[in-house]
Design an enzyme around this catalytic site. Structure first.
Site, PDB file in Angstrom:
ATOM      1  N   LYS A  47       0.836  -1.210   0.000  1.00 56.61           N
ATOM      2  CA  LYS A  47       0.000   0.000   0.000  1.00 56.61           C
ATOM      3  C   LYS A  47       0.865   1.252   0.000  1.00 56.61           C
ATOM      4  O   LYS A  47       0.365   2.369  -0.007  1.00 56.61           O
ATOM      5  CB  LYS A  47      -0.889   0.029   1.259  1.00 56.61           C
ATOM      6  CG  LYS A  47      -2.052  -0.913   1.261  1.00 56.61           C
ATOM      7  CD  LYS A  47      -3.129  -0.492   2.284  1.00 56.61           C
ATOM      8  CE  LYS A  47      -2.840  -0.881   3.671  1.00 56.61           C
ATOM      9  NZ  LYS A  47      -3.963  -0.699   4.615  1.00 56.61           N
ATOM     10  N   LYS A  49       2.665   2.165   2.530  1.00 65.07           N
ATOM     11  CA  LYS A  49       2.592   2.745   3.879  1.00 65.07           C
ATOM     12  C   LYS A  49       3.685   2.107   4.733  1.00 65.07           C
ATOM     13  O   LYS A  49       3.822   0.898   4.771  1.00 65.07           O
ATOM     14  CB  LYS A  49       1.237   2.426   4.534  1.00 65.07           C
ATOM     15  CG  LYS A  49       0.078   3.275   4.045  1.00 65.07           C
ATOM     16  CD  LYS A  49      -1.195   2.938   4.832  1.00 65.07           C
ATOM     17  CE  LYS A  49      -1.580   4.055   5.763  1.00 65.07           C
ATOM     18  NZ  LYS A  49      -2.940   3.940   6.286  1.00 65.07           N
TER      19      LYS A  49
HETATM   20  N1  C2G Z   1     -10.164   6.542   9.982  1.00 64.84           N
HETATM   21  C1  C2G Z   1     -11.071   7.463  10.497  1.00 64.84           C
HETATM   22  N2  C2G Z   1     -10.624   8.641  10.971  1.00 64.84           N
HETATM   23  C2  C2G Z   1      -9.300   8.946  10.955  1.00 64.84           C
HETATM   24  C3  C2G Z   1      -8.366   8.012  10.452  1.00 64.84           C
HETATM   25  C4  C2G Z   1      -8.833   6.801   9.959  1.00 64.84           C
HETATM   26  O1  C2G Z   1     -12.298   7.206  10.515  1.00 64.84           O
HETATM   27  N3  C2G Z   1      -8.887  10.162  11.436  1.00 64.84           N
HETATM   28  C5  C2G Z   1     -10.680   5.277   9.463  1.00 64.84           C
HETATM   29  C6  C2G Z   1     -10.360   5.064   7.991  1.00 64.84           C
HETATM   30  O2  C2G Z   1     -11.345   5.702   7.182  1.00 64.84           O
HETATM   31  C7  C2G Z   1     -10.430   3.540   7.864  1.00 64.84           C
HETATM   32  C8  C2G Z   1      -9.966   3.068   9.266  1.00 64.84           C
HETATM   33  O3  C2G Z   1     -10.063   4.202  10.141  1.00 64.84           O
HETATM   34  O4  C2G Z   1     -11.768   3.117   7.645  1.00 64.84           O
HETATM   35  C9  C2G Z   1      -8.541   2.579   9.252  1.00 64.84           C
HETATM   36  O5  C2G Z   1      -7.735   3.605   8.727  1.00 64.84           O
HETATM   37  P1  C2G Z   1      -6.190   3.255   8.370  1.00 64.84           P
HETATM   38  O6  C2G Z   1      -5.581   2.528   9.498  1.00 64.84           O
HETATM   39  O7  C2G Z   1      -5.566   4.496   7.827  1.00 64.84           O
HETATM   40  O8  C2G Z   1      -6.370   2.183   7.204  1.00 64.84           O
HETATM   41  P2  C2G Z   1      -6.232   2.406   5.633  1.00 64.84           P
HETATM   42  O9  C2G Z   1      -4.842   2.760   5.305  1.00 64.84           O
HETATM   43  O10 C2G Z   1      -7.334   3.284   5.216  1.00 64.84           O
HETATM   44  O11 C2G Z   1      -6.421   0.904   5.102  1.00 64.84           O
HETATM   45  O12 C2G Z   1      -8.175  -2.474   2.315  1.00 64.84           O
HETATM   46  C10 C2G Z   1      -8.441  -1.258   2.980  1.00 64.84           C
HETATM   47  C11 C2G Z   1      -7.217  -0.749   3.682  1.00 64.84           C
HETATM   48  O13 C2G Z   1      -6.642  -1.735   4.510  1.00 64.84           O
HETATM   49  C12 C2G Z   1      -7.584   0.477   4.514  1.00 64.84           C
END
Ligand code: C2G
Length: 131
Positions: A47, A49
């Site tokens: 990803k 990341k």
């Molecule tokens: N999230 C949120 N508010 C934030 C940060 C994140 O609501 N301030 C939510 C994101 O929208 C997501 C979840 O928390 O639904 C997890 O976010 P991340 O850990 O950043 O995951 P991400 O990189 O979005 O990975 O296949 C899908 C991916 O694995 C999603």
């Protein structure tokens, strides 16, 4: 009885913060059970990341939350449909930064995007720790 029986959501959950918690709480408000797929370190590299916290720790933190029923591992973009069918989920939920990106799953379950928590993110936390 809540609107959904079994929800699934996906994420990295690095440096677990209030935005992650609020999303899982919002999911638990509308689903009886909450399954969380936590991205493996290898998948995060895919990803683009970099994670501060290794998968095992991110997994255990999420698994310890009282609103989380079960944690599975996320290793690929392609596993969602199979996960939803195997885990018999009736809804797939993500924060709305992903709005529209997973609508292709609508033939196997409802797809819901919930509001993100503004002002907090793992990358902002990392940046603030650097200074
Ligand atoms: N999230 C949120 N508010 C934030 C940060 C994140 O609501 N301030 C939510 C994101 O929208 C997501 C979840 O928390 O639904 C997890 O976010 P991340 O850990 O950043 O995951 P991400 O990189 O979005 O990975 O296949 C899908 C991916 O694995 C999603």
């Amino acid at each position: 009885m809540k609107k959904y029986q079994r929800a699934i959501t996906y994420g990295t959950f690095d440096l677990f913060h209030i935005g992650h918690l609020r999303l899982l709480e919002r999911i638990a408000n509308i689903a009886d059970e909450v399954i969380v797929a936590v991205s493996s370190d290898e998948f995060n590299r895919l990803k683009g990341k970099s994670c501060a916290i290794p998968f095992e720790n991110r997994r255990d933190i999420v698994a310890a939350l009282r609103m989380v029923t079960k944690v599975i591992r996320e290793d690929s973009w392609e596993q969602k449909r199979e996960d939803i069918l195997r885990e018999q989920c009736d809804v797939f939920i993500m924060g709305d930064d992903w709005k529209g990106k997973f609508d292709f799953l609508k033939d196997v379950c409802d797809v819901v995007y919930l509001p993100r928590t503004n002002g907090v993110s793992s990358s902002e936390i990392k940046a603030s720790l650097k200074h």
